[in-house]
Design an enzyme around this catalytic site. Structure first.
Site, PDB file in Angstrom:
ATOM      1  N   ASP A 109      -2.354  -7.578  -5.819  1.00  0.00           N
ATOM      2  CA  ASP A 109      -2.793  -6.460  -4.990  1.00  0.00           C
ATOM      3  C   ASP A 109      -3.230  -5.286  -5.861  1.00  0.00           C
ATOM      4  OD1 ASP A 109      -3.251  -5.209  -2.627  1.00  0.00           O
ATOM      5  OD2 ASP A 109      -1.150  -4.907  -2.098  1.00  0.00           O
ATOM      6  N   HIS A 133      -8.267  -1.168  -0.634  1.00  0.00           N
ATOM      7  CA  HIS A 133      -7.315  -2.244  -0.939  1.00  0.00           C
ATOM      8  C   HIS A 133      -8.149  -3.403  -1.463  1.00  0.00           C
ATOM      9  CE1 HIS A 133      -4.511  -0.872   2.434  1.00  0.00           C
ATOM     10  NE2 HIS A 133      -5.663  -0.596   2.993  1.00  0.00           N
ATOM     11  N   GLN A 145       1.152 -10.958  -3.716  1.00  0.00           N
ATOM     12  CA  GLN A 145      -0.287 -10.664  -3.730  1.00  0.00           C
ATOM     13  C   GLN A 145      -0.681 -10.119  -5.092  1.00  0.00           C
ATOM     14  OE1 GLN A 145      -0.139  -7.705  -0.510  1.00  0.00           O
ATOM     15  NE2 GLN A 145      -1.677  -8.935   0.539  1.00  0.00           N
ATOM     16  N   HIS A 165      -4.880  -1.038  -5.371  1.00  0.00           N
ATOM     17  CA  HIS A 165      -5.452   0.027  -4.564  1.00  0.00           C
ATOM     18  C   HIS A 165      -6.238   0.942  -5.471  1.00  0.00           C
ATOM     19  CE1 HIS A 165      -2.247  -1.594  -2.047  1.00  0.00           C
ATOM     20  NE2 HIS A 165      -3.083  -1.325  -1.063  1.00  0.00           N
ATOM     21  N   LYS A 199     -15.079  -4.180   5.316  1.00  0.00           N
ATOM     22  CA  LYS A 199     -14.581  -4.983   4.195  1.00  0.00           C
ATOM     23  C   LYS A 199     -15.549  -6.097   3.820  1.00  0.00           C
ATOM     24  CE  LYS A 199     -12.124  -8.192   7.176  1.00  0.00           C
ATOM     25  NZ  LYS A 199     -10.942  -9.009   7.409  1.00  0.00           N
ATOM     26  N   CYS A 241       0.793  -1.242   0.000  1.00  0.00           N
ATOM     27  CA  CYS A 241       0.000   0.000   0.000  1.00  0.00           C
ATOM     28  C   CYS A 241       0.824   1.289   0.000  1.00  0.00           C
ATOM     29  CB  CYS A 241      -0.985   0.042   1.160  1.00  0.00           C
ATOM     30  SG  CYS A 241      -1.327  -1.504   1.950  1.00  0.00           S
ATOM     31  N   ARG A 267       6.377 -11.439   5.444  1.00  0.00           N
ATOM     32  CA  ARG A 267       5.785 -11.302   6.779  1.00  0.00           C
ATOM     33  C   ARG A 267       6.312 -12.404   7.664  1.00  0.00           C
ATOM     34  NH1 ARG A 267      -0.518 -10.227   4.966  1.00  0.00           N
ATOM     35  NH2 ARG A 267      -0.057  -8.382   3.699  1.00  0.00           N
TER      36      ARG A 267
HETATM   37 ZN   LIG Z   1      -3.087  -2.313   0.686  1.00  0.00          ZN
END
Ligand SMILES: [Zn+2]
Ligand SMILES: [Zn+2]
Length: 597
Positions: A343, A472, A341, A345, A426, A294, A323
């Protein structure tokens, strides 16, 4: 669409059945070792129950059969479960031969004091449940009587070692696992699923099919993608990236590490530090491997002054994050320390937000369906009661948009009231695999925290600065995990479009090799991924090996095929499609690939 009622497992009848079965099992075990067995704890767990015992010897499979038979007798006795409250002193007297129970009672007693040692006004209630000849320190709940346990739907599964209170310095106990269901067919289905899950285990198939490995020399939870696995991943990513571009996303890329200052601004060093890899010192700065993408996407957004006309902005990245996960929870591809990911945004104006959520959810379902998943379970998590950031109006609008999108999607969903993160509500989406297991993959998540911390804004129509909504979203979630789910869902037999080798050409004898190579070349020209098995093995062995590798098409060729410019087609399902001209096979294969079957 109706909101799905999700009964809490702890409040369900089957939970009571399982916990009651645990008590019945404990009685049977106690009777097997009269005066010698010490019992610890025996809760209901997902899909079953267990009970821990301290016994004079190790249990054998024979013991389990005896215990199971005795359980059925007890069950048929229709013994009521009766609850009794008692004082700690009486409880200790009752369990005088049972050191584990005494320790638990003492724990309850201690819980009756506050941290200064003052007695609480309402001490915890100590209760026991008795059924037939067995009494346990227990909060319940239970069925009314043992007759409500179906004797044909109970089964003991196995025994394993478990430390008392999970502490390796305490005694090692024997834990008996069992399962209980409402009906015998439910039990059968469960046992079938357990067997099927073993066969589909992605760690086993990953090795058999040479897809990936984990190597302690590289580090726990860090995945090595072998050529075949990497090819599947490339195909998945390639498909997804094209779809993202077609869906109005911009692809971005960002580094794997970033300065400490960035992670301070984002708040990760405050609230996420335990999950981050330790910092690296360089040029009097500390750098951290990214646990999330992010902040980088935000920096791209913030690299220029944004006008209301530019929004929505959708940045997507196959971003690798790192992580820290405890060694004990690492599991194949499902729980790892480094993963990528899919991912993205999304930054949008308030007036665009509801349509944007609709679009994101629809896109998410499109992607998941493209990989062959058809059953989804959606969860809407709303504002937590405790601490949260963001204005009430933002939360309301965001929750309404999520709820509206779910309603319009036709998906059934459950609402997790107060289950959102402190920074936004979410939608989580779980997919059901071929044997009915649920996997959490997709998430669509608002973030009022980062938006404020990084001072996200755009210039609105009246020339004023306004904060955009920031969302996200990850659809497959982690490529590693999703690949693991795909392996288990398909038992390694991926749809043809994703198979590393789509067709194995099998010449019957050496004299057919030349024709086999010619056909293979023709197929490659047509865009198919093909191998030729030129080993001097017998045809049946070649077919068996190709089947083991889950190769969709096996093309057998001998004199007849070579003479007629044909191939004899066998499918990995075992189906024999017979001989057909090469051209026809190419059309068949291309059609299957196009349909993503
Ligand atoms: Zn994010
Ligand atoms: Zn109990």
């Amino acid at each position: 669409m109706p909101i799905r009622k999700t009964e809490k497992y702890e409040e369900s009848q089957v939970y009571r059945v399982r916990h009651s079965a645990a008590h019945v099992m404990a009685q049977a075990v106690m009777e097997l070792f009269p005066g010698q067995a010490k019992f610890a704890i025996g809760p209901a767990i997902e899909d079953g129950f267990y009970y821990d015992f301290d016994l004079p010897r190790a249990l054998t499979p024979d013991d389990l059969a005896k215990v199971e038979a005795r359980m059925r007798e007890i069950i048929r006795g229709n013994h009521p479960f009766t609850r009794k409250e008692l004082s700690a002193a009486d409880a200790k007297k009752l369990f005088t031969d049972q050191p584990y129970k005494i320790e638990l009672v003492e724990g309850l007693e201690r819980g009756a004091e506050d941290e200064d040692g003052n007695p609480l006004t309402a001490p915890p209630v100590i209760s026991t449940y008795t059924s037939d000849a067995f009494t346990d320190l227990c909060r319940g709940p239970h069925v009314e009587h043992t007759g409500q346990i179906n004797p044909d739907a109970v089964k003991l599964l196995n025994v394993s070692g478990a430390y008392w209170r999970g502490d390796e310095k305490r005694p090692m106990l024997q834990r008996i696992y069992g399962t209980a269901w409402n009906t015998a067919p439910e039990l059968e289905e469960y046992l079938w699923k357990v067997e099927e899950a073993k066969k589909r285990d992605h760690r086993k198939l990953g090795k058999d099919l040479d897809l990936f490995s984990l190597n302690p020399e590289v580090g726990p939870g860090l995945v090595l993608w072998h050529p075949k696995g990497a090819l599947v991943r490339y195909l998945m990513e390639d498909f997804c990236k094209r779809e993202h571009l077609a869906n109005g996303y911009d692809l971005v890329d960002s580094p794997h590490v970033g300065r400490g200052h960035l992670w301070e601004t984002s708040g990760h060093l405050d609230f996420y530090r335990e999950s981050m890899y330790a910092g690296m010192e360089m040029d009097n700065e500390t750098y951290y491997a990214k646990p999330m993408n992010c902040p980088f996407h935000i920096m791209i957004y913030n690299s220029g002054l944004r006008s209301y006309r530019e929004l929505p902005i959708r940045y997507a990245e196959w971003g690798s994050v790192y992580r820290y996960e405890k060694p004990g929870v690492l599991h194949g591809l499902m729980r790892v320390r480094g993963f990528t990911q899919d991912d993205a945004h999304i930054f949008c104006r308030p007036d665009q937000m509801p349509a944007e959520i609709d679009r994101t959810l629809a896109f998410c379902l499109h992607i998941l369906r493209s990989f062959g998943f058809t059953e989804f379970h959606a969860y809407l998590a709303t504002r937590p009661k405790e601490k949260s950031v963001g204005e009430a109006a933002q939360w309301e609008a965001a929750i309404e948009a999520l709820r509206g999108a779910l309603d319009r999607s036709g998906l059934e969903y459950a609402v997790d009231e107060g289950g959102g993160a402190f920074y936004g509500p979410k939608i989580d989406l779980k997919i059901a695999d071929a044997i009915g297991r649920e996997w959490q993959c997709s998430t669509i998540q608002f973030d009022f925290n980062e938006a404020a911390r990084f001072n996200l804004h755009y210039v609105n129509e009246s020339g004023q600065e306004e904060q955009p909504y920031m969302i996200h979203r990850a659809l497959l979630g982690s490529m590693e995990r999703f690949f693991g789910v795909m392996i288990e869902h398909y038992a390694g037999a991926f749809p043809v479009w994703l198979m590393p080798v789509q067709a194995m050409v099998i010449p019957i004898a050496d004299r057919h090799n030349e024709y086999a190579q010619k056909v293979a070349e023709q197929l490659r020209q047509a865009g198919l991924r093909v191998s030729v098995d030129v080993r001097t093995e017998r045809m049946n062995a070649k077919i068996r090996d190709a089947q083991m590798q889950k190769i969709p098409f096996m093309l057998v060729m001998g004199d007849k095929e070579a003479a007629g410019n044909a191939v004899a087609v066998r499918l990995r399902s075992g189906e024999d499609k017979g001989a057909m001209p090469v051209e026809d096979f190419i059309r068949l294969a291309q059609q299957t690939i196009q349909n993503r079957d």
